[in-house]
Design a protein around this motif. Sequence first.
Motif, PDB file in Angstrom:
ATOM      1  N   GLU A  86       0.297  10.115  14.789  1.00  0.00           N
ATOM      2  CA  GLU A  86       1.196   9.106  14.230  1.00  0.00           C
ATOM      3  C   GLU A  86       0.873   8.858  12.754  1.00  0.00           C
ATOM      4  OE1 GLU A  86       2.675   4.648  15.442  1.00  0.00           O
ATOM      5  OE2 GLU A  86       1.772   5.932  16.985  1.00  0.00           O
ATOM      6  N   LYS A  87      -0.397   8.806  12.449  1.00  0.00           N
ATOM      7  CA  LYS A  87      -0.822   8.587  11.068  1.00  0.00           C
ATOM      8  C   LYS A  87      -0.357   9.751  10.180  1.00  0.00           C
ATOM      9  CE  LYS A  87      -4.921   7.512   8.365  1.00  0.00           C
ATOM     10  NZ  LYS A  87      -6.383   7.426   8.342  1.00  0.00           N
ATOM     11  N   GLU A  88      -0.519  10.976  10.681  1.00  0.00           N
ATOM     12  CA  GLU A  88      -0.066  12.145   9.923  1.00  0.00           C
ATOM     13  C   GLU A  88       1.447  12.122   9.726  1.00  0.00           C
ATOM     14  OE1 GLU A  88      -1.492  15.541  12.033  1.00  0.00           O
ATOM     15  OE2 GLU A  88      -3.574  15.242  11.376  1.00  0.00           O
ATOM     16  N   ARG A  89       2.161  11.675  10.749  1.00  0.00           N
ATOM     17  CA  ARG A  89       3.623  11.606  10.653  1.00  0.00           C
ATOM     18  C   ARG A  89       4.041  10.601   9.578  1.00  0.00           C
ATOM     19  NH1 ARG A  89       7.911   8.926  13.384  1.00  0.00           N
ATOM     20  NH2 ARG A  89       6.440   7.586  14.468  1.00  0.00           N
ATOM     21  N   TYR A  90       3.375   9.435   9.549  1.00  0.00           N
ATOM     22  CA  TYR A  90       3.687   8.433   8.530  1.00  0.00           C
ATOM     23  C   TYR A  90       3.327   8.935   7.127  1.00  0.00           C
ATOM     24  CZ  TYR A  90       4.797   4.905  12.025  1.00  0.00           C
ATOM     25  OH  TYR A  90       5.380   4.204  13.047  1.00  0.00           O
ATOM     26  N   GLU A  91       2.242   9.701   7.037  1.00  0.00           N
ATOM     27  CA  GLU A  91       1.865  10.261   5.729  1.00  0.00           C
ATOM     28  C   GLU A  91       2.928  11.242   5.236  1.00  0.00           C
ATOM     29  OE1 GLU A  91      -2.043  11.891   6.179  1.00  0.00           O
ATOM     30  OE2 GLU A  91      -3.011   9.919   6.139  1.00  0.00           O
ATOM     31  N   LYS A  92       3.464  12.052   6.142  1.00  0.00           N
ATOM     32  CA  LYS A  92       4.533  12.991   5.772  1.00  0.00           C
ATOM     33  C   LYS A  92       5.772  12.233   5.316  1.00  0.00           C
ATOM     34  CE  LYS A  92       3.705  17.261   8.257  1.00  0.00           C
ATOM     35  NZ  LYS A  92       4.215  18.201   9.251  1.00  0.00           N
ATOM     36  N   MET A  93       6.079  11.131   6.053  1.00  0.00           N
ATOM     37  CA  MET A  93       7.227  10.325   5.664  1.00  0.00           C
ATOM     38  C   MET A  93       6.990   9.692   4.289  1.00  0.00           C
ATOM     39  SD  MET A  93       8.081   8.520   9.297  1.00  0.00           S
ATOM     40  CE  MET A  93       9.260   7.352   8.680  1.00  0.00           C
ATOM     41  N   HIS A  98       9.810   5.997  -0.005  1.00  0.00           N
ATOM     42  CA  HIS A  98       9.044   4.964  -0.692  1.00  0.00           C
ATOM     43  C   HIS A  98       8.065   4.321   0.290  1.00  0.00           C
ATOM     44  CE1 HIS A  98       8.253   1.263  -2.975  1.00  0.00           C
ATOM     45  NE2 HIS A  98       8.486   2.031  -4.024  1.00  0.00           N
ATOM     46  N   LYS A  99       6.952   3.826  -0.225  1.00  0.00           N
ATOM     47  CA  LYS A  99       5.896   3.242   0.601  1.00  0.00           C
ATOM     48  C   LYS A  99       6.393   2.029   1.402  1.00  0.00           C
ATOM     49  CE  LYS A  99       1.189   1.462   0.164  1.00  0.00           C
ATOM     50  NZ  LYS A  99       0.143   1.039  -0.744  1.00  0.00           N
ATOM     51  N   LYS A 100       7.182   1.179   0.755  1.00  0.00           N
ATOM     52  CA  LYS A 100       7.662  -0.033   1.431  1.00  0.00           C
ATOM     53  C   LYS A 100       8.610   0.303   2.582  1.00  0.00           C
ATOM     54  CE  LYS A 100       6.813  -3.607  -1.790  1.00  0.00           C
ATOM     55  NZ  LYS A 100       7.129  -4.979  -2.063  1.00  0.00           N
ATOM     56  N   VAL A 102       8.504   3.017   4.406  1.00  0.00           N
ATOM     57  CA  VAL A 102       7.665   3.529   5.498  1.00  0.00           C
ATOM     58  C   VAL A 102       7.043   2.367   6.268  1.00  0.00           C
ATOM     59  CG1 VAL A 102       5.594   4.883   6.027  1.00  0.00           C
ATOM     60  CG2 VAL A 102       7.183   5.700   4.295  1.00  0.00           C
ATOM     61  N   GLU A 103       6.590   1.356   5.557  1.00  0.00           N
ATOM     62  CA  GLU A 103       6.010   0.172   6.204  1.00  0.00           C
ATOM     63  C   GLU A 103       7.046  -0.523   7.089  1.00  0.00           C
ATOM     64  OE1 GLU A 103       2.805  -0.843   6.149  1.00  0.00           O
ATOM     65  OE2 GLU A 103       2.386   0.978   5.004  1.00  0.00           O
ATOM     66  N   ARG A 104       8.286  -0.628   6.579  1.00  0.00           N
ATOM     67  CA  ARG A 104       9.355  -1.243   7.373  1.00  0.00           C
ATOM     68  C   ARG A 104       9.606  -0.443   8.652  1.00  0.00           C
ATOM     69  NH1 ARG A 104      12.283  -1.834   2.585  1.00  0.00           N
ATOM     70  NH2 ARG A 104      13.680  -0.172   3.196  1.00  0.00           N
ATOM     71  N   LEU A 105       9.642   0.868   8.518  1.00  0.00           N
ATOM     72  CA  LEU A 105       9.869   1.723   9.694  1.00  0.00           C
ATOM     73  C   LEU A 105       8.735   1.572  10.716  1.00  0.00           C
ATOM     74  CD1 LEU A 105      11.219   4.985   8.044  1.00  0.00           C
ATOM     75  CD2 LEU A 105      12.446   3.483   9.591  1.00  0.00           C
ATOM     76  N   LYS A 106       7.516   1.464  10.215  1.00  0.00           N
ATOM     77  CA  LYS A 106       6.368   1.268  11.105  1.00  0.00           C
ATOM     78  C   LYS A 106       6.557   0.005  11.931  1.00  0.00           C
ATOM     79  CE  LYS A 106       2.293   3.200   8.816  1.00  0.00           C
ATOM     80  NZ  LYS A 106       0.986   2.874   8.225  1.00  0.00           N
ATOM     81  N   ARG A 107       6.892  -1.078  11.259  1.00  0.00           N
ATOM     82  CA  ARG A 107       7.074  -2.352  11.957  1.00  0.00           C
ATOM     83  C   ARG A 107       8.201  -2.264  12.976  1.00  0.00           C
ATOM     84  NH1 ARG A 107       6.156  -4.484   6.743  1.00  0.00           N
ATOM     85  NH2 ARG A 107       8.368  -4.916   6.452  1.00  0.00           N
ATOM     86  N   LYS A 108       9.280  -1.613  12.574  1.00  0.00           N
ATOM     87  CA  LYS A 108      10.441  -1.475  13.453  1.00  0.00           C
ATOM     88  C   LYS A 108      10.067  -0.649  14.697  1.00  0.00           C
ATOM     89  CE  LYS A 108      15.279  -0.105  13.235  1.00  0.00           C
ATOM     90  NZ  LYS A 108      16.308   0.555  12.435  1.00  0.00           N
ATOM     91  N   GLU A 109       9.325   0.436  14.501  1.00  0.00           N
ATOM     92  CA  GLU A 109       8.917   1.275  15.635  1.00  0.00           C
ATOM     93  C   GLU A 109       7.970   0.519  16.568  1.00  0.00           C
ATOM     94  OE1 GLU A 109       7.406   5.056  14.328  1.00  0.00           O
ATOM     95  OE2 GLU A 109       9.316   5.624  13.452  1.00  0.00           O
ATOM     96  N   LYS A 110       7.100  -0.300  16.015  1.00  0.00           N
ATOM     97  CA  LYS A 110       6.203  -1.096  16.852  1.00  0.00           C
ATOM     98  C   LYS A 110       6.999  -2.059  17.724  1.00  0.00           C
ATOM     99  CE  LYS A 110       1.797  -1.148  14.467  1.00  0.00           C
ATOM    100  NZ  LYS A 110       0.828  -1.950  13.725  1.00  0.00           N
TER     101      LYS A 110
END
Length: 117
Positions: A86-93, A98-100, A102-110
């Motif tokens: 998952e961490k590698e996938r977020y790094e690729k994204m 943009h970093k922000k 990716v953070e929004r997507l992380k929260r949404k997926e959680k």
Amino acid sequence: MSLTPTPASAPTAPKNLGMRKNGHQWIAPKKPFRPTAGLTSYEARKKQRDTLQAMKAKEKDMKEEKEEIRQTRITKIREKRAAKEEKERYEKMAEKMHKKRVERLKRKEKRNKLINS
């Protein structure tokens, strides 16, 4: 009151039977058949059965404990691998986006994971 050992308490040597008639000296002589020689009392059999049952229960507990430890180790490894992927996938994204975002997507997926599980 002599302190010399008596013949009854001295260890007895096996009786020498001499040469065998058939010449098979290497074969041990057979003992007479005694059908009641191996019989034990009910109490003795019950005691033996109980000890065997207790031993098997203890073995089963030990095996279950060992398997439980093995399974916890396996689940830890699986969780670690999933987190790494998952961490590698977020790094690729993050490379593409943009970093922000990716953070929004992380929260949404959680949130989706919590709803679905």
